[in-house]
Design a protein around this motif. Structure first.
Motif, short mmCIF file in Angstrom:
data_model
loop_
_atom_site.label_atom_id
_atom_site.label_comp_id
_atom_site.label_asym_id
_atom_site.label_seq_id
_atom_site.Cartn_x
_atom_site.Cartn_y
_atom_site.Cartn_z
N GLY A 673 1.32 -12.42 10.31
CA GLY A 673 1.64 -11.04 10.67
C GLY A 673 2.79 -10.50 9.86
O GLY A 673 2.77 -9.34 9.39
N GLU A 674 3.84 -11.34 9.67
CA GLU A 674 4.99 -10.91 8.87
C GLU A 674 4.59 -10.70 7.41
O GLU A 674 5.05 -9.73 6.76
CB GLU A 674 6.09 -11.96 8.97
N ALA A 675 3.74 -11.60 6.89
CA ALA A 675 3.32 -11.47 5.49
C ALA A 675 2.51 -10.20 5.26
O ALA A 675 2.70 -9.50 4.25
CB ALA A 675 2.52 -12.71 5.08
N TRP A 676 1.59 -9.89 6.18
CA TRP A 676 0.82 -8.65 6.05
C TRP A 676 1.74 -7.43 6.16
O TRP A 676 1.53 -6.42 5.46
CB TRP A 676 -0.26 -8.58 7.13
N ALA A 677 2.74 -7.47 7.02
CA ALA A 677 3.67 -6.35 7.15
C ALA A 677 4.44 -6.14 5.86
O ALA A 677 4.63 -4.99 5.40
CB ALA A 677 4.64 -6.61 8.31
N GLU A 678 4.90 -7.23 5.25
CA GLU A 678 5.60 -7.10 3.97
C GLU A 678 4.67 -6.57 2.88
O GLU A 678 5.06 -5.74 2.05
CB GLU A 678 6.17 -8.47 3.55
N LEU A 679 3.42 -7.04 2.90
CA LEU A 679 2.47 -6.57 1.90
C LEU A 679 2.15 -5.09 2.10
O LEU A 679 2.03 -4.32 1.13
CB LEU A 679 1.18 -7.40 1.97
N ALA A 680 2.02 -4.66 3.36
CA ALA A 680 1.77 -3.24 3.65
C ALA A 680 2.92 -2.39 3.14
O ALA A 680 2.71 -1.31 2.54
CB ALA A 680 1.59 -3.04 5.15
N THR A 681 4.15 -2.87 3.34
CA THR A 681 5.33 -2.13 2.85
C THR A 681 5.31 -2.04 1.33
O THR A 681 5.63 -1.00 0.74
CB THR A 681 6.60 -2.82 3.34
N THR A 682 4.95 -3.15 0.69
CA THR A 682 4.87 -3.16 -0.78
C THR A 682 3.79 -2.21 -1.28
O THR A 682 4.00 -1.46 -2.25
CB THR A 682 4.59 -4.59 -1.28
N LEU A 683 2.63 -2.21 -0.63
CA LEU A 683 1.54 -1.31 -1.04
C LEU A 683 1.96 0.15 -0.92
O LEU A 683 1.68 0.97 -1.81
CB LEU A 683 0.31 -1.58 -0.18
N TYR A 684 2.65 0.47 0.16
CA TYR A 684 3.10 1.85 0.33
C TYR A 684 4.10 2.22 -0.75
O TYR A 684 4.03 3.30 -1.37
CB TYR A 684 3.73 2.03 1.71
N ALA A 685 5.07 1.31 -1.02
CA ALA A 685 6.09 1.58 -2.03
C ALA A 685 5.48 1.73 -3.41
O ALA A 685 5.99 2.48 -4.26
CB ALA A 685 7.13 0.47 -2.02
N SER A 686 4.37 1.02 -3.66
CA SER A 686 3.73 1.07 -4.97
C SER A 686 2.87 2.31 -5.15
O SER A 686 2.33 2.52 -6.25
CB SER A 686 2.88 -0.18 -5.18
N GLY A 687 2.70 3.11 -4.10
CA GLY A 687 1.87 4.31 -4.19
C GLY A 687 0.39 4.02 -3.97
O GLY A 687 -0.46 4.82 -4.39
N ALA A 688 0.07 2.92 -3.30
CA ALA A 688 -1.34 2.58 -3.05
C ALA A 688 -1.97 3.63 -2.13
O ALA A 688 -1.29 4.38 -1.43
CB ALA A 688 -1.43 1.20 -2.40
N GLU A 689 -3.31 3.69 -2.16
CA GLU A 689 -4.03 4.64 -1.32
C GLU A 689 -3.76 4.35 0.15
O GLU A 689 -3.69 3.19 0.57
CB GLU A 689 -5.53 4.54 -1.58
N PRO A 690 -3.61 5.41 0.97
CA PRO A 690 -3.31 5.21 2.40
C PRO A 690 -4.28 4.28 3.12
O PRO A 690 -3.82 3.49 3.97
CB PRO A 690 -3.36 6.64 2.97
N PRO A 691 -5.60 4.31 2.85
CA PRO A 691 -6.48 3.37 3.57
C PRO A 691 -6.12 1.91 3.33
O PRO A 691 -6.24 1.08 4.23
CB PRO A 691 -7.87 3.70 3.01
N HIS A 692 -5.65 1.61 2.09
CA HIS A 692 -5.26 0.23 1.80
C HIS A 692 -4.00 -0.16 2.58
O HIS A 692 -3.89 -1.28 3.10
CB HIS A 692 -5.01 0.06 0.30
#
Length: 728
Positions: A673-692
């Motif tokens: 759960g923590e790893a997915w949360a960190e990855l979600a934060t990274t995806l958002y910071a990188s400008g990834a598409e909102p669905p991702h």
């Protein structure tokens, strides 16, 4: 030839046609006679005196159902199921049902309720009850039960034959006669202890029998209805209604709802216990429910407080033991030594000192006697009703107090059981440690060890508590911590760590005292009780001897983690640097990897991002030299965070995905759960598409739920709905 003249009076001494329950017929029958070619020989008046002796009709007493108590409640589902069997439209012919349950669960009252409901539906013209007193010192034999039923069916006492077979035949013939008249009778055979008591009472057709018993009575071939204690709401309702019957102005249940709930629970939701408690309260209208609760809270005196002068729950349970063979009664008492809510077959075997295949048939006999319940899902697990467990504990204490020999025997049994739990807990814990710290032959892998821990958790906690300040509490306090942390049972972690510390202090165990303080500090940190955790870690550091380099290094790392939570970042960095220096003096590669990882986190907190990245890269190189997958996954996640802080998003995403994969494979759902949360934060910071981004948060929430962390799951779900909310 002339006609023979009458003597003037005719005696009535002809043999009587003795039909059971019918009058005597006298005189001559001319049915079917032919008077063709007869001659009239004379005419006139003849006086004949005939004495007719007729038996008076014997009154029947078929409708013998008593009224229901006003507080009867909570049995709607059970009544509906039994009525479905009794329904004449079911096409089952004669219906035979058996209501089985532990003493005091309300079997007889349920049978009364079913009888009333069936009569109301017009399915029966009568209901006849017979109390077989199967658990009295002298149960009612079937021939006596048949005599009572025959009397109720209208058979005079002098016409009831002497033998069982004759009575059985007459009984069935009477029921057949009623069936031909479209009359249907429900026989309630109450309180049966054996099939032999009931079998002669079974009708051949048309009618129905409902049996109540503490046993299943498999020889009857009846449909079995297992009766369980009431649901909590129904139990409280029983208390409320019973008190209102005694005094309509009694509102104690409404005034103290929490105490009413607790009182019902202490009575085990058992109708008899609830009725006794209500009677005692009615007898003392000024007593608050909370006071009665306090009286029942102590298990050592609970049964003694469930005696209203007419009904005594302990006496009811005592009587149950008289029906057991010596081996069954002994096992029942031995089970009173077990502190937990249920027990496995291997644990019972250890307790009894017998092989599992020898003890299982005895367990099954206790199940038949309704003194034990077999888990319907996990067939090797057994449990007692709460009040029966209290009774078994009393019985065990009484036996131990009786003489030195049984005391020694029972103490040895308890020791075997405790050793079983400690040995298995240590073996299971080995699968949650860093590789190489211990091996287990009792469990094939972590999944099997985890399943054992899950099944035995409450028993292990109860055993730890029951053996406070002993080596058992020390052993279990150390062995349970990692598993309980894995399952996020954080309060339980604190409890067992505190028990381990108290045992060390009581036993004068200086060797494990520092580790016990350190473990307590970690538990307090997880519960966010940081000042207390800080004090615990500082105490641990002082207690570790100078030559215990690894112990001191680990304690310093734990202290640094707590300082981080207290936002004392410079102090945390200094402590982690000292911990790293100490670990580098050892050959503990896992410890060195952990120290570099913790140092990297401390550097990140001070925004020294390039140094933090270098520290995590070093940690990864070291941890990959071990086969500790869990630590590898954690370091991959921290490495991804370090890359993100430097806006190296491609590397951050790769590291984050690697962390998710490794931790998922390891099955540590909290870390996933923590790893997915960190990855979600990274995806958002990188400008990834909102669905991702949203999908990553949803995966985080799902993993947290599997870990049992509902609060973290709720946070991730919220962020899945609003991906612009970036984690700190």
């Amino acid at each position: 030839m002339g006609a023979r003249k009458s003597s003037g009076k005719r005696k009535s001494g002809a043999k009587k046609d003795k039909r059971p329950g019918q009058g005597q017929r006298t005189g001559t029958s001319f049915a079917g006679a032919s008077f063709e070619r007869s001659q009239v020989l004379g005419s006139g008046t003849q006086t004949t005196k005939i004495n007719v002796q007729a038996y008076a009709a014997v009154p029947t007493a078929l409708n013998s159902l008593p009224g229901l108590p006003q507080e009867f409640t909570g049995r709607e589902d059970e009544i509906a199921k039994i009525l479905a069997m009794l329904d004449p439209g079911s096409g089952s012919g004669s219906a035979v049902g058996s209501v089985a349950g532990l003493p005091g669960v309300g079997k007889t009252t349920l049978a009364h309720a079913v009888g009333h409901a069936a009569l109301d539906k017009g399915w029966f013209t009568a209901v006849q009850m017979v109390n077989l007193r199967g658990y009295d010192p002298t149960p009612v034999p079937p021939e006596d039960a048949l005599e009572a039923l025959l009397r109720a069916l209208g058979i005079a006492a002098q016409h009831i034959p002497p033998t069982l077979d004759e009575r059985e035949g007459l009984y069935r013939s009477q029921l057949d006669a009623l069936a031909r008249e479209e009359q249907r009778v429900l026989i309630v055979a109450d309180n049966a202890s054996t099939s032999d008591q009931v079998r002669p009472l079974l009708p051949a057709r048309h009618h129905a029998v409902l049996v109540t018993s503490r046993h299943t009575l498999p020889g009857l071939g009846a449909r079995l209805f297992n009766l369980h204690p009431l649901q909590p709401d129904a139990a409280v309702d029983l208390l409320h209604q019973r008190l209102e019957v005694a005094d309509p102005d009694d509102h104690r249940v409404e005034d103290e709802p929490a105490a009413a709930d607790e009182l019902a629970a202490l009575c085990g939701y058992l109708p008899l216990a609830l009725q006794i408690a209500a009677a005692l309260l009615a007898d003392d209208p000024d007593q608050p429910l909370s006071e009665r609760v306090r009286m029942l809270t102590d298990a050592g005196t609970r049964l003694g407080c469930l005696d209203d002068g007419e009904r005594n729950l302990r006496a009811v349970f005592d009587e149950c033991l008289t029906r057991l063979c010596p081996q069954e009664a002994d096992l029942y008492r031995l089970l009173g030594l077990h502190p937990g809510p249920d027990i496995s077959t291997p644990a019972v075997a250890a307790l009894a000192g017998q092989p599992a295949d020898k003890i299982t048939p005895v367990l099954r006999q206790l199940v038949r006697a309704r003194l034990l319940t077999q888990n319907s899902q996990a067939r090797d697990r057994w449990s007692m009703h709460d009040l029966l467990r209290v009774h078994a504990q009393e019985q065990a204490r009484t036996t131990m107090d009786r003489d030195r020999v049984p005391r020694r025997r029972y103490e040895q049994a308890r020791a075997r059981l405790t050793d079983h739990y400690v040995r298995h807990a240590r073996a299971a814990d080995a699968h949650f440690r860093t590789s190489g710290e211990g091996e287990s032959t009792l469990f094939a892998g972590r999944e099997q060890a985890l399943a054992w821990f899950d099944a035995e958790r409450e028993n292990l906690l109860a055993t730890t508590h029951a053996h406070a300040h002993t080596p058992t509490a020390l052993s279990l306090g150390f062995a349970l911590g990692r598993y309980l942390s894995w399952r996020r049972r954080l309060q339980d972690v604190l409890t067992v760590r505190a028990h381990a510390l108290a045992a060390c202090q009581a036993l004068g165990d200086a060797l494990n005292l520092a580790s016990a303080w350190s473990n307590l500090g970690i538990a307090l940190t997880d519960l966010k009780r940081y000042p207390e955790a800080l004090a615990a870690h500082q105490t641990a550091i002082k207690l570790y001897k100078p030559d215990n380099t690894s112990g001191r290094a680990g304690a310093l790392s734990n202290l640094g983690a707590t300082l981080k939570h207290l936002k004392s970042y410079p102090e945390a960095l200094a402590v982690q640097q000292t911990a790293l220096e100490l670990f580098q003096q050892t050959d503990d590669i896992s410890g060195q990897a952990g120290a570099w990882h913790n140092l990297g986190i401390a550097l990140k907190d001070l925004k020294r991002y390039p140094e933090a990245l270098a520290a995590q890269q070093t940690a990864l190189e070291l941890v990959q030299q071990t086969d500790d997958a869990n630590s590898q996954g954690i370091v991959w996640g921290s490495l991804g965070t370090a890359h993100r802080d430097l806006e190296q998003y491609a590397q951050a995403i790769v590291s984050g995905e690697r962390a998710v994969a490794v931790l998922t494979q390891d099955g540590d759902w909290l870390r996933v759960g923590e790893a997915w949360a960190e990855l979600a934060t990274t995806l958002y910071a990188s400008g990834a598409e909102p669905p991702h981004v949203r999908e990553a948060w949803e995966q985080s929430a799902a993993a947290y739920l599997l870990a049992g962390d509902d609060e973290a799951a709720a946070t991730s779900r919220a962020k899945a709905g609003y991906p612009e909310q970036v984690a700190d």
